[in-house]
Design a protein around this motif. Sequence first.
Motif, PDB file in Angstrom:
ATOM      1  N   THR A 121     -36.525 -19.500  48.861  1.00 55.54           N
ATOM      2  CA  THR A 121     -36.321 -18.124  48.513  1.00 55.54           C
ATOM      3  C   THR A 121     -37.622 -17.846  47.649  1.00 55.54           C
ATOM      4  O   THR A 121     -37.956 -16.481  47.815  1.00 55.54           O
ATOM      5  N   ASN A 135     -40.253 -16.593  50.387  1.00 54.87           N
ATOM      6  CA  ASN A 135     -39.807 -15.395  50.943  1.00 54.87           C
ATOM      7  C   ASN A 135     -39.791 -14.387  49.892  1.00 54.87           C
ATOM      8  O   ASN A 135     -40.281 -13.082  50.413  1.00 54.87           O
ATOM      9  N   THR A 136     -39.579 -14.372  48.626  1.00 59.33           N
ATOM     10  CA  THR A 136     -39.515 -13.321  47.631  1.00 59.33           C
ATOM     11  C   THR A 136     -41.314 -12.823  47.835  1.00 59.33           C
ATOM     12  O   THR A 136     -41.478 -11.646  47.516  1.00 59.33           O
ATOM     13  N   ASP A 167     -32.603  -9.624  45.876  1.00 64.16           N
ATOM     14  CA  ASP A 167     -32.314 -10.864  45.814  1.00 64.16           C
ATOM     15  C   ASP A 167     -30.770 -11.345  45.941  1.00 64.16           C
ATOM     16  O   ASP A 167     -30.153 -10.961  44.858  1.00 64.16           O
ATOM     17  N   ALA A 215     -29.234 -14.218  46.284  1.00 69.00           N
ATOM     18  CA  ALA A 215     -29.043 -15.688  45.871  1.00 69.00           C
ATOM     19  C   ALA A 215     -27.588 -15.857  45.478  1.00 69.00           C
ATOM     20  O   ALA A 215     -26.995 -16.976  45.824  1.00 69.00           O
ATOM     21  N   VAL A 224     -33.967 -11.036  49.998  1.00 73.02           N
ATOM     22  CA  VAL A 224     -34.134 -12.622  50.191  1.00 73.02           C
ATOM     23  C   VAL A 224     -32.800 -13.219  49.584  1.00 73.02           C
ATOM     24  O   VAL A 224     -32.070 -12.605  48.925  1.00 73.02           O
ATOM     25  N   GLY A 225     -32.689 -14.392  50.327  1.00 74.05           N
ATOM     26  CA  GLY A 225     -31.690 -15.266  49.478  1.00 74.05           C
ATOM     27  C   GLY A 225     -31.775 -16.653  49.877  1.00 74.05           C
ATOM     28  O   GLY A 225     -32.412 -17.005  51.071  1.00 74.05           O
ATOM     29  N   CYS A 226     -30.969 -17.394  49.271  1.00 77.06           N
ATOM     30  CA  CYS A 226     -31.187 -19.197  49.557  1.00 77.06           C
ATOM     31  C   CYS A 226     -29.775 -19.337  50.322  1.00 77.06           C
ATOM     32  O   CYS A 226     -28.645 -18.868  50.570  1.00 77.06           O
ATOM     33  N   ALA A 236     -34.323 -20.665  53.076  1.00 72.88           N
ATOM     34  CA  ALA A 236     -33.996 -19.549  52.414  1.00 72.88           C
ATOM     35  C   ALA A 236     -33.968 -18.413  53.761  1.00 72.88           C
ATOM     36  O   ALA A 236     -34.203 -18.677  54.774  1.00 72.88           O
TER      37      ALA A 236
END
Length: 416
Positions: free
Chosen positions: A114, A117-118, A214, A216, A235-237, A250
């Motif tokens: 993550t 990707n962030t 985000d 997550a 983004v996310g995990c 991610a």
Amino acid sequence: MTTQTALADLQTLPVPPEVLALDARDPLAHKRGDFLLPEGVIYLDGNSLGALSRRVAARVRGVTEQEWGEALIGSWTLGAAQGRDWMALPDRVAAKIARLIGAQPDEVAVGDSTSVNTFKALAAALGVAPPERRVLLTDADNFPTDLYVAQGLSALLDGRFELRRVPAGEVGAHLGADVAAVLLTQVDYRTGRCLDLAAISAQARAAGVLTVWDLAHSAGAFPVELNAAGADFAVGCGYKYLNGGPGAPAFLYVARRHHDRAPVALSGWMGHADPFEMARDYVPAPGARRFVTGTPMVLSLSALDAALDAFADVDLQVLRAKSLALTDAFIGWLDPACARLSLELVTPRGHHERGSQVSYRHPQAREVMAELIAAGLVGDFRTPDILRFGLTPLYHSFADVYRAARGVQTILEARA
């Protein structure tokens, strides 16, 4: 009687008929059998690490013993007919995640962490924004890695972009003409407060500001609608509500309208239009696949691929309804004792403001959580004084939540 003795039989604590009736009517009750849940434990920490899916255990054995052990390098390309070719694995996983976050498959790239990707998403957003906009806006209490990555990117760009931190509730008032992008986490990791993704995205778009979300603590817990909201990046995990396992890959979302103009800050060979051409100049692959950097992490991607199959027949609105019912129940069962036991609910009561967790403040939160975990009731502690309980609709029952509420009350009464 000691606290530990009182909690020893928590798993077998009698459950009132009305609670059993809720489980009997639960349309997702059958999903619990898809997961390997340890005996003697009530696990309420799926918002840190999701439980192990039976599909994952079987899939990883197959990948290691057959795909790797027998087919060896041939598995990169030879398993297409069975959907097992490793080269296409990131795209197959991306398509499954896309459904959960309201995106098209070609808008999602899967791989890396993550945090990485962030970095990619922020670099892309700042590259798309008009050059005169020099501010990256974020929630002052955002998840630390989001802040660290933003700080690192700002330093890498010689401070040409200012990282401006404001309270989450005041973001709208700071969407000025100097703001390039806003970085926000949809569900606060401590309190479970859920931001209005659609409203904030619309407000940002009207101000000419790009959004980086985000997810997550959102993806897999309830439906997310990125395209409908007009979000730009996200983004996310894969290891929380998606249950992909520790360190699971991610994902990164890039809206189609940005595909041809968003810069790829980490342009690796697996994001090339033809990786095996071995060209000396980078030519991006179509869609979000260009943001895939290096060789697919086959073992962990395969685990995530199998875990996502649990969602294949799940109506995401039903998932959300159960999440809210579970969190409502937990809050309701603890409400009568809160004032007496120094518990302060910090999770919003309003459904539209709540993720899939319940959090409380308590002056001895660290010690209380340590006792709960020792007794087999696993939540987690967040500094300075937060008791956090993640409720996962796929594998939690109302009986679990009832017993958990009784366990919390037992620990706190012993301390009181």
